[in-house]
Scaffold this motif. Structure first.
Motif, PDB file in Angstrom:
ATOM      1  N   ARG A   1       6.412   5.877  -3.591  1.00 45.04           N
ATOM      2  CA  ARG A   1       5.018   5.511  -3.357  1.00 45.04           C
ATOM      3  C   ARG A   1       4.847   4.709  -2.068  1.00 45.04           C
ATOM      4  O   ARG A   1       3.980   5.000  -1.248  1.00 45.04           O
ATOM      5  CB  ARG A   1       4.466   4.702  -4.544  1.00 45.04           C
ATOM      6  CG  ARG A   1       2.998   4.306  -4.390  1.00 45.04           C
ATOM      7  CD  ARG A   1       2.521   3.420  -5.530  1.00 45.04           C
ATOM      8  NE  ARG A   1       3.092   2.079  -5.480  1.00 45.04           N
ATOM      9  CZ  ARG A   1       2.675   1.102  -4.669  1.00 45.04           C
ATOM     10  NH1 ARG A   1       1.705   1.304  -3.807  1.00 45.04           N
ATOM     11  NH2 ARG A   1       3.250  -0.091  -4.718  1.00 45.04           N
TER      12      ARG A   1
ATOM     13  N   LYS B   1      13.041   9.403   2.547  1.00 38.17           N
ATOM     14  CA  LYS B   1      11.887  10.064   1.927  1.00 38.17           C
ATOM     15  C   LYS B   1      11.452  11.205   2.831  1.00 38.17           C
ATOM     16  O   LYS B   1      11.361  11.065   4.026  1.00 38.17           O
ATOM     17  CB  LYS B   1      10.733   9.080   1.735  1.00 38.17           C
ATOM     18  CG  LYS B   1       9.497   9.729   1.142  1.00 38.17           C
ATOM     19  CD  LYS B   1       8.402   8.722   0.911  1.00 38.17           C
ATOM     20  CE  LYS B   1       7.146   9.435   0.477  1.00 38.17           C
ATOM     21  NZ  LYS B   1       6.024   8.537   0.355  1.00 38.17           N
TER      22      LYS B   1
ATOM     23  N   GLU C   1       0.843  -1.197   0.000  1.00 36.04           N
ATOM     24  CA  GLU C   1       0.000   0.000   0.000  1.00 36.04           C
ATOM     25  C   GLU C   1       0.882   1.252   0.000  1.00 36.04           C
ATOM     26  O   GLU C   1       2.033   1.218   0.438  1.00 36.04           O
ATOM     27  CB  GLU C   1      -0.895   0.016   1.236  1.00 36.04           C
ATOM     28  CG  GLU C   1      -1.863  -1.152   1.327  1.00 36.04           C
ATOM     29  CD  GLU C   1      -2.920  -1.120   0.243  1.00 36.04           C
ATOM     30  OE1 GLU C   1      -3.388  -0.011  -0.099  1.00 36.04           O
ATOM     31  OE2 GLU C   1      -3.276  -2.195  -0.275  1.00 36.04           O
ATOM     32  N   ASN C   2       0.325   2.345  -0.445  1.00 38.91           N
ATOM     33  CA  ASN C   2       1.024   3.624  -0.406  1.00 38.91           C
ATOM     34  C   ASN C   2       1.435   3.956   1.029  1.00 38.91           C
ATOM     35  O   ASN C   2       0.655   3.729   1.967  1.00 38.91           O
ATOM     36  CB  ASN C   2       0.138   4.743  -0.948  1.00 38.91           C
ATOM     37  CG  ASN C   2      -0.159   4.592  -2.426  1.00 38.91           C
ATOM     38  OD1 ASN C   2       0.405   3.735  -3.105  1.00 38.91           O
ATOM     39  ND2 ASN C   2      -1.049   5.418  -2.928  1.00 38.91           N
ATOM     40  N   ASN C   3       2.618   4.470   1.190  1.00 36.94           N
ATOM     41  CA  ASN C   3       3.124   4.952   2.489  1.00 36.94           C
ATOM     42  C   ASN C   3       3.084   3.888   3.587  1.00 36.94           C
ATOM     43  O   ASN C   3       2.921   4.213   4.758  1.00 36.94           O
ATOM     44  CB  ASN C   3       2.332   6.191   2.942  1.00 36.94           C
ATOM     45  CG  ASN C   3       2.372   7.295   1.913  1.00 36.94           C
ATOM     46  OD1 ASN C   3       3.436   7.709   1.479  1.00 36.94           O
ATOM     47  ND2 ASN C   3       1.209   7.750   1.502  1.00 36.94           N
ATOM     48  N   SER C   4       3.243   2.633   3.232  1.00 39.63           N
ATOM     49  CA  SER C   4       3.083   1.553   4.215  1.00 39.63           C
ATOM     50  C   SER C   4       4.399   0.900   4.662  1.00 39.63           C
ATOM     51  O   SER C   4       4.391   0.091   5.574  1.00 39.63           O
ATOM     52  CB  SER C   4       2.170   0.463   3.638  1.00 39.63           C
ATOM     53  OG  SER C   4       2.777  -0.144   2.507  1.00 39.63           O
TER      54      SER C   4
ATOM     55  N   LEU D   1       7.109   4.005   0.528  1.00 42.09           N
ATOM     56  CA  LEU D   1       7.748   4.426   1.775  1.00 42.09           C
ATOM     57  C   LEU D   1       6.894   5.460   2.498  1.00 42.09           C
ATOM     58  O   LEU D   1       6.374   6.393   1.882  1.00 42.09           O
ATOM     59  CB  LEU D   1       9.129   5.025   1.511  1.00 42.09           C
ATOM     60  CG  LEU D   1      10.239   4.051   1.155  1.00 42.09           C
ATOM     61  CD1 LEU D   1      11.486   4.809   0.701  1.00 42.09           C
ATOM     62  CD2 LEU D   1      10.567   3.135   2.320  1.00 42.09           C
ATOM     63  N   GLY D   2       6.774   5.278   3.807  1.00 41.78           N
ATOM     64  CA  GLY D   2       6.086   6.258   4.630  1.00 41.78           C
ATOM     65  C   GLY D   2       6.963   7.474   4.856  1.00 41.78           C
ATOM     66  O   GLY D   2       8.134   7.501   4.476  1.00 41.78           O
ATOM     67  N   ARG D   3       6.396   8.470   5.518  1.00 38.19           N
ATOM     68  CA  ARG D   3       7.144   9.688   5.843  1.00 38.19           C
ATOM     69  C   ARG D   3       8.388   9.321   6.651  1.00 38.19           C
ATOM     70  O   ARG D   3       8.312   8.544   7.591  1.00 38.19           O
ATOM     71  CB  ARG D   3       6.253  10.629   6.642  1.00 38.19           C
ATOM     72  CG  ARG D   3       6.874  11.972   6.897  1.00 38.19           C
ATOM     73  CD  ARG D   3       5.847  12.928   7.499  1.00 38.19           C
ATOM     74  NE  ARG D   3       6.456  14.193   7.795  1.00 38.19           N
ATOM     75  CZ  ARG D   3       6.902  14.542   9.000  1.00 38.19           C
ATOM     76  NH1 ARG D   3       6.755  13.721  10.015  1.00 38.19           N
ATOM     77  NH2 ARG D   3       7.462  15.716   9.196  1.00 38.19           N
TER      78      ARG D   3
ATOM     79  N   GLY E   1      10.607   7.392   5.816  1.00 39.32           N
ATOM     80  CA  GLY E   1      11.051   6.045   5.491  1.00 39.32           C
ATOM     81  C   GLY E   1      12.359   6.114   4.721  1.00 39.32           C
ATOM     82  O   GLY E   1      12.772   7.183   4.271  1.00 39.32           O
TER      83      GLY E   1
ATOM     84  N   ARG F   1       8.342   1.153   6.136  1.00 40.80           N
ATOM     85  CA  ARG F   1       9.266   2.019   6.898  1.00 40.80           C
ATOM     86  C   ARG F   1      10.669   2.018   6.288  1.00 40.80           C
ATOM     87  O   ARG F   1      11.325   3.046   6.222  1.00 40.80           O
ATOM     88  CB  ARG F   1       9.331   1.529   8.345  1.00 40.80           C
ATOM     89  CG  ARG F   1      10.304   2.254   9.209  1.00 40.80           C
ATOM     90  CD  ARG F   1       9.634   3.323  10.050  1.00 40.80           C
ATOM     91  NE  ARG F   1      10.598   3.885  10.972  1.00 40.80           N
ATOM     92  CZ  ARG F   1      11.063   5.114  10.863  1.00 40.80           C
ATOM     93  NH1 ARG F   1      10.649   5.899   9.915  1.00 40.80           N
ATOM     94  NH2 ARG F   1      11.941   5.569  11.722  1.00 40.80           N
TER      95      ARG F   1
END
Length: 171
Positions: free
Chosen positions: A40, A171, A12-15, A42-44, A46, A17
């Motif tokens: 796409r 990211k 999923e998007n931003n899922s 990696l989370g904030r 990440g 780490r």
């Protein structure tokens, strides 16, 4: 455990780490697709941690002859591998091409991804003497302290003698 296509990840998007890669990046056929996928999934804050072949003097002399199915071409301009399969004809100098030679292009194309850490590894003697991934070990494990001592003595030259480097992208 999953077998994942780095250019089309099933997440999923931003899922995610972090993504850890050891001697993998230079096998990716289309690094631009890979970085788009990383952006796409990696989370904030990440990140991507890569251990890749380095581009110093020693590696430039050794890597072109180390693997018959891979190349080491620092003169290549584009990022794409011309490989028929991921394990054939991969360019071991890809991290040099993207993160040294074309870093401005990387920064322009992927403003959300930032190279925040780069360091050469000082284990070149141990790697060579161990036989690396494909060859027979040259000395018994009992020599490791002595080999580490020599690596320590040679550490001022590690920027030229290193065979691998670590890159961290956030990211």
């Amino acid at each position: 455990d999953l077998k994942v296509d780095a250019e089309n990840m099933p997440f999923e998007n931003n899922s995610i780490r972090s993504i850890f890669m050891q001697n993998t990046f230079h096998h990716i056929a289309d690094p631009e697709k890979f970085f788009k996928e990383c952006n796409r999934v990696l989370g904030r804050n990440g990140g991507i941690v890569m251990i890749e072949p380095y581009y110093g003097i020693l590696s430039s002399l050794i890597f072109p002859f180390l693997h018959e199915d891979e190349i080491f071409d620092k003169k290549q301009n584009n990022w794409k591998n011309s490989a028929l399969s991921p394990m054939k004809n991969a360019n071991q100098a890809l991290s040099y091409i993207v993160f040294k030679k074309n870093i401005k292009e990387f920064n322009k194309n992927f403003p959300n991804l930032e190279l925040i850490y780069h360091k050469t590894l000082n284990n070149y003697l141990r790697y060579l003497i161990s036989g690396g991934l494909n060859f027979k070990q040259l000395l018994p494990d009992s020599f490791e302290p002595l080999i580490k001592f020599f690596e320590f003595l040679l550490s001022p030259l590690s920027i030229q003698l290193s065979l691998f480097h670590v890159l961290v992208i956030r990211k």
